[in-house]
Scaffold this active site. Structure first.
Site, PDB file in Angstrom:
ATOM      1  N   LYS A  53      50.611 -14.829 -69.507  1.00 36.13           N
ATOM      2  CA  LYS A  53      50.953 -13.641 -68.740  1.00 36.13           C
ATOM      3  C   LYS A  53      52.370 -13.275 -69.039  1.00 36.13           C
ATOM      4  CE  LYS A  53      48.177 -14.931 -64.672  1.00 36.13           C
ATOM      5  NZ  LYS A  53      48.250 -16.137 -63.672  1.00 36.13           N
ATOM      6  N   GLN A  97      49.695 -19.078 -58.866  1.00 33.37           N
ATOM      7  CA  GLN A  97      48.627 -19.460 -59.474  1.00 33.37           C
ATOM      8  C   GLN A  97      47.700 -20.477 -58.771  1.00 33.37           C
ATOM      9  OE1 GLN A  97      48.009 -18.557 -62.868  1.00 33.37           O
ATOM     10  NE2 GLN A  97      46.268 -19.790 -62.434  1.00 33.37           N
ATOM     11  N   ASP A 120      47.070  -9.720 -57.044  1.00 34.36           N
ATOM     12  CA  ASP A 120      46.064 -10.403 -57.567  1.00 34.36           C
ATOM     13  C   ASP A 120      44.619  -9.473 -56.696  1.00 34.36           C
ATOM     14  OD1 ASP A 120      45.452 -12.289 -59.244  1.00 34.36           O
ATOM     15  OD2 ASP A 120      46.334 -13.964 -58.108  1.00 34.36           O
TER      16      ASP A 120
END
Ligand code: NAP
Length: 294
Positions: A53, A97, A120
């Site tokens: 990322k 995460q 997300d």
């Protein structure tokens, strides 16, 4: 018929080039999109994902802010960090995460993320907006699948789609996106799972199969109609002594035989995978534009 391969790496590269141009345009207006990633603990798969990322942000000009916390971080410390990032004007997207270590309350943390920075697309507010067809951050993997279909000129409207898997991160949201009354929806969608009585009966009807079961060979050639479009979301490790690392990655579809029946098919790796981070970058750029009133 031998299927044409949908090259996810190429589609992702095209989208990242488009995003790079958008980010350069925003920079001229003094706007730099920022993405904060929060990683708790030392899980190697999560770490390598976070590194990927970071590299992707750098490539397109997004400011990336990494927060690597030790595995014994408390709920209070994590909540305080989320609060700080919610209030940081340099940050447009926050990604925590998953999975978090067992002692932490995952849903409390996800609920605490400002929905306007939930790139997300997992916050119930964004999930709800998606379901009722309002503008929202769409979850990255299903949004990536949608982009692969659209950019491969697959007809979605009126198609029979069978989704194998009903998880909150892939199966349910992609089914939802495809039934929306919209340019990229209007499909007739069936969602299958482990309690589905006869999976093949459903998949054989499908113009589009989306396999997200997390099990190799869930979709075999005898389950696929001639000319179907097959999207393989699965990422599974199978032992392979010929590989240095001792395994290789396969999807949920028996690729070699299914590709002889399908019209279009995604490979694993190199299909859906490269799209996920790309859509995260896409959402971050969108968030920066919205925050700037553009
Ligand atoms: P998950 O939460 O484990 O869900 C799997 C779903 O598949 C469940 O709904 C399960 O049914 C269903 N299922 C499992 N075996 C089945 C079978 N034999 N027949 C019919 N349904 C079956 O998995 P996930 O998070 O959605 O991920 C699915 C796969 O996609 C995994 O391999 C994952 O690694 C991969 N993935 C890839 C990306 C990417 O970026 N490429 C992103 C996310 C996930 P029940 O609900 O009845 O248990």
């Amino acid at each position: 018929m031998t299927a044409q391969i949908i090259d996810g790496k190429q589609v992702a590269a095209d989208m990242r080039a488009e995003l790079k141009t958008k980010v350069a345009g925003l920079k001229e207006k003094g706007i730099v999109p920022g993405l904060a990633v929060v990683l708790v603990g030392e899980d190697p798969a999560s770490k390598s994902y976070v590194t990927a990322k970071e590299r992707a942000c750098e490539e397109i000009g997004i400011y990336s802010n990494d927060n690597c916390l030790s595995a014994d971080t408390s709920q209070e410390e994590l909540m305080a960090l989320v609060d700080k990032l919610n209030n940081d004007p340099k940050i447009n997207g926050i990604l925590v995460q998953l999975p978090l270590p067992k002692h932490l309350n995952e849903s409390e943390v996800l609920l605490a993320i400002d929905p306007k920075k939930d790139v997300d697309g997992f916050h119930p507010i964004n999930v709800g907006k998606m379901v009722v067809g309002e503008e929202a951050f769409l979850p990255c993997t299903p949004h990536g699948i949608l982009q692969l279909l659209v950019r491969s000129n697959v007809t979605i409207e009126g198609s029979e789609v069978v989704v194998v898997g009903r998880s909150n991160i892939v199966g349910k949201p992609i089914a939802n996106m495809l039934i929306q009354k919209s340019d990229t929806g209007n499909a007739t969608v069936t969602v299958c799972h482990t309690r589905t009585k006869n999976l093949a009966e459903h998949t054989l009807r499908a113009d589009i199969i989306i396999a997200a079961a997390g099990r190799p060979d869930t979709v075999t050639a005898d389950m696929v109609k001639d000319g179907a479009v097959v999207i393989d979301v699965g990422v599974n490790r199978v032992e392979d002594a010929t590989k240095k690392r001792g395994y290789r990655l396969v999807g949920d579809v028996s690729f070699d035989t299914v590709k002889e029946k399908a019209s279009l098919i995604t490979p694993v790796p190199g299909g859906v995978g490269p799209m996920t981070i790309t859509m995260l970058l896409f959402n971050t750029v969108q968030s920066a534009k919205i925050a700037a009133g553009l």
